[in-house]
Design an enzyme around this catalytic site. Structure first.
Site, PDB file in Angstrom:
ATOM      1  N   ARG A  37      66.905  47.871  29.170  1.00  0.00           N
ATOM      2  CA  ARG A  37      67.323  47.110  27.973  1.00  0.00           C
ATOM      3  C   ARG A  37      68.770  46.628  28.103  1.00  0.00           C
ATOM      4  O   ARG A  37      69.176  45.652  27.490  1.00  0.00           O
ATOM      5  CB  ARG A  37      67.113  47.965  26.708  1.00  0.00           C
ATOM      6  CG  ARG A  37      67.525  47.280  25.443  1.00  0.00           C
ATOM      7  CD  ARG A  37      66.694  47.683  24.217  1.00  0.00           C
ATOM      8  NE  ARG A  37      66.413  49.081  24.087  1.00  0.00           N
ATOM      9  CZ  ARG A  37      67.281  50.006  23.682  1.00  0.00           C
ATOM     10  NH1 ARG A  37      68.523  49.670  23.406  1.00  0.00           N
ATOM     11  NH2 ARG A  37      66.911  51.265  23.571  1.00  0.00           N
TER      12      ARG A  37
ATOM     13  N   TYR B  79      66.863  22.131  16.851  1.00  0.00           N
ATOM     14  CA  TYR B  79      65.500  22.635  17.072  1.00  0.00           C
ATOM     15  C   TYR B  79      65.034  23.380  15.801  1.00  0.00           C
ATOM     16  O   TYR B  79      65.783  24.181  15.232  1.00  0.00           O
ATOM     17  CB  TYR B  79      65.525  23.557  18.294  1.00  0.00           C
ATOM     18  CG  TYR B  79      64.264  24.330  18.535  1.00  0.00           C
ATOM     19  CD1 TYR B  79      63.029  23.688  18.595  1.00  0.00           C
ATOM     20  CD2 TYR B  79      64.294  25.708  18.712  1.00  0.00           C
ATOM     21  CE1 TYR B  79      61.871  24.400  18.822  1.00  0.00           C
ATOM     22  CE2 TYR B  79      63.138  26.427  18.953  1.00  0.00           C
ATOM     23  CZ  TYR B  79      61.930  25.771  19.001  1.00  0.00           C
ATOM     24  OH  TYR B  79      60.775  26.471  19.218  1.00  0.00           O
TER      25      TYR B  79
ATOM     26  N   ASP C 186      73.767  24.068  22.523  1.00  0.00           N
ATOM     27  CA  ASP C 186      72.439  24.342  23.067  1.00  0.00           C
ATOM     28  C   ASP C 186      72.133  23.249  24.093  1.00  0.00           C
ATOM     29  O   ASP C 186      71.929  22.089  23.745  1.00  0.00           O
ATOM     30  CB  ASP C 186      71.414  24.353  21.924  1.00  0.00           C
ATOM     31  CG  ASP C 186      70.028  24.747  22.390  1.00  0.00           C
ATOM     32  OD1 ASP C 186      69.696  24.501  23.568  1.00  0.00           O
ATOM     33  OD2 ASP C 186      69.253  25.281  21.573  1.00  0.00           O
TER      34      ASP C 186
ATOM     35  N   LYS D 228      62.286  26.511  29.572  1.00  0.00           N
ATOM     36  CA  LYS D 228      62.012  25.079  29.745  1.00  0.00           C
ATOM     37  C   LYS D 228      62.313  24.626  31.181  1.00  0.00           C
ATOM     38  O   LYS D 228      61.678  25.077  32.095  1.00  0.00           O
ATOM     39  CB  LYS D 228      62.808  24.287  28.714  1.00  0.00           C
ATOM     40  CG  LYS D 228      62.794  24.904  27.319  1.00  0.00           C
ATOM     41  CD  LYS D 228      61.430  24.920  26.696  1.00  0.00           C
ATOM     42  CE  LYS D 228      61.492  25.570  25.331  1.00  0.00           C
ATOM     43  NZ  LYS D 228      60.219  25.832  24.727  1.00  0.00           N
TER      44      LYS D 228
HETATM   45  C1  LIG Z   1      66.688  22.965  22.009  1.00  0.00           C
HETATM   46  C2  LIG Z   1      65.950  24.272  22.007  1.00  0.00           C
HETATM   47  N1  LIG Z   1      66.648  25.413  21.872  1.00  0.00           N
HETATM   48  C3  LIG Z   1      66.034  26.610  21.861  1.00  0.00           C
HETATM   49  C4  LIG Z   1      64.656  26.715  21.981  1.00  0.00           C
HETATM   50  C5  LIG Z   1      64.006  28.066  21.909  1.00  0.00           C
HETATM   51  O1  LIG Z   1      63.564  28.484  23.146  1.00  0.00           O
HETATM   52  P1  LIG Z   1      62.398  29.557  23.356  1.00  0.00           P
HETATM   53  O2  LIG Z   1      61.111  28.877  23.030  1.00  0.00           O
HETATM   54  O3  LIG Z   1      62.555  29.950  24.776  1.00  0.00           O
HETATM   55  O4  LIG Z   1      62.667  30.672  22.419  1.00  0.00           O
HETATM   56  C6  LIG Z   1      63.901  25.552  22.124  1.00  0.00           C
HETATM   57  C7  LIG Z   1      62.438  25.622  22.254  1.00  0.00           C
HETATM   58  O5  LIG Z   1      61.751  24.627  22.261  1.00  0.00           O
HETATM   59  C8  LIG Z   1      64.564  24.295  22.134  1.00  0.00           C
HETATM   60  O6  LIG Z   1      63.885  23.143  22.245  1.00  0.00           O
END
Ligand SMILES: Cc1ncc(COP(=O)(O)O)c(C=O)c1O
Length: 387
Positions: free
Chosen positions: A53, A105, A177, A202
């Site tokens: 962890r 998001y 992000d 992604k």
């Molecule tokens: C811009 C963005 N940030 C964060 C995330 C969250 O990622 P996760 O699905 O790996 O939790 C996403 C998911 O689509 C995203 O598009």
């Protein structure tokens, strides 16, 4: 050509993505690291591993690659992008404010408004493409600024340096992000952000078979906070997912090259189609922040948003009739995906906000994969021409 002696240049990004350095298994000579599928470690080991962890060789290997492609001092990996969002937000306390870009998001917004709000943390939203909103940094003195650029799904481009310069003047940390771009297209820390967040689910992994997230920083104090969150909140990834993502990242530069090339071609070819109302792509000249995108990003990336001249039912028919684009959540994999943000990624955002932002029923988002460009193009045109 050729570097003599020890005078080696800093390796290029294709090299950095492949050579992960220490594999924690030097005695075997294995080229790929093993999966350290262990929950705990015997006390007194050389690397001071304790309990998975709070750290594991597979985390370290991935963290080292991500650091080297981002050029950052520190990296902490998490179980998903949303775990990384949780890790950062959990450092705040009641009464703190996050000044956010209005188009984030959907699940990040849900986290702020449905979870952290209950603990007295307030998220305020502003359109950061409007230069006037920069003034809000000084006026509101938020605890944290939260940005995405390009934004999901509208692909708005924010002037990261301008916003960070103002935030840094007031000693306000900025989170960027960078999921849609990765460090290959833009480096948030170089532009002044304090924290660069990425969903490694992604593009970094690229094969839609693992979930992960990471936070990169040059700030030692923030790094300690991230390590604390990983361990104290149980936000760590699994060794297996970290191993898969380590394998995936090796082809990141090659994938991005192919995916970007296709996205750019598709964006050009679709702009005059009768069933397309608007193409949103950062490196398309008609994009509202085209010049900024050109100055801030190395390429336009492979996310493409389209506003169709179709109603909701025909928009869905279009999405479902594609052969190579699967209608699915997520993005950034080798396989092309199509998404209907209003009912999928942004389903949790209330209708009024969605309407205000322009996330309506005829908006679709494409994640362009590694298939042949011509096949993807024909697939889209064939489906579009049915209407
Ligand atoms: C811009 C963005 N940030 C964060 C995330 C969250 O990622 P996760 O699905 O790996 O939790 C996403 C998911 O689509 C995203 O598009």
């Amino acid at each position: 050509m050729g570097n003599k002696g020890n005078n080696l240049k800093k390796p290029g990004v294709k090299t950095l993505s492949i050579h992960h350095g220490e594999t924690f298994s030097e005695e075997t000579g294995c080229v790929m690291p093993p999966i350290f599928s262990t929950s705990t470690f015997k006390h007194g080991n050389k690397q001071n591993f304790d309990y998975t962890r709070s750290g594991n060789p597979n985390f370290k290997i991935l963290e080292n690659i991500l650091k080297s492609i981002e050029d950052s001092k520190y990296c902490t990996v998490f179980g998903s992008g949303i775990s990384a969002v949780t890790a950062i937000t959990s450092t705040l306390k009641s009464g703190d404010k996050i000044l956010c870009e209005s188009n984030l998001y959907g699940c990040t917004v849900r986290m702020f408004d449905k979870v952290f709000k209950k603990f007295g943390i307030e998220a305020l939203y502003t359109d950061f493409t409007d230069k006037k909103s920069i003034k809000k940094i000084k006026d509101l003195q938020p605890t944290l600024i939260w940005l995405e650029s390009p934004t999901n799904p509208l692909l708005k481009i924010l002037d990261i340096k301008l916003i960070c310069d103002e935030a840094n003047k007031h000693k306000i940390p900025v989170v960027l992000d960078n999921t849609f771009s990765t460090a290959l297209i833009q480096k948030p820390l170089e532009l002044g952000a304090t924290l660069s967040l990425i969903s490694t689910t992604k593009f970094i992994n690229g094969h839609s078979d693992a979930l992960g997230g990471a936070v990169l920083t040059n700030n030692e104090e923030w790094n300690s906070k991230m390590l604390f969150s990983q361990k104290a909140l149980g936000l760590q990834p699994s060794p297996f997912d970290s191993w898969l993502i380590t394998r995936g990242v090796k082809t990141l530069p090659l994938r991005i090259e192919q995916q970007t090339k296709s996205a750019e071609i598709i964006s050009k070819e679709l702009e005059n189609h009768r069933n397309i109302f608007k193409v949103l792509y950062p490196f398309n000249q008609k994009h509202p922040q085209y010049n900024l995108a050109k100055s801030q990003m190395k390429s336009g990336g492979s996310m493409l948003t389209l506003k169709l001249n179709l109603n909701k039912s025909d928009t869905f028919k279009f999405c479902k009739s594609l052969k190579y684009f699967s209608l699915a959540e997520s993005l950034g994999g080798v396989e092309s995906l199509i998404c209907h943000p209003a009912t999928m990624t942004h389903a949790s955002v209330d209708d009024k906000t969605k309407n205000l932002l322009g996330i309506d029923d005829s908006l679709i988002r494409l994640s362009v994969g590694c298939e042949d460009t011509n096949d993807l193009m024909s697939d889209i045109l064939f489906a579009l021409n049915k209407f």
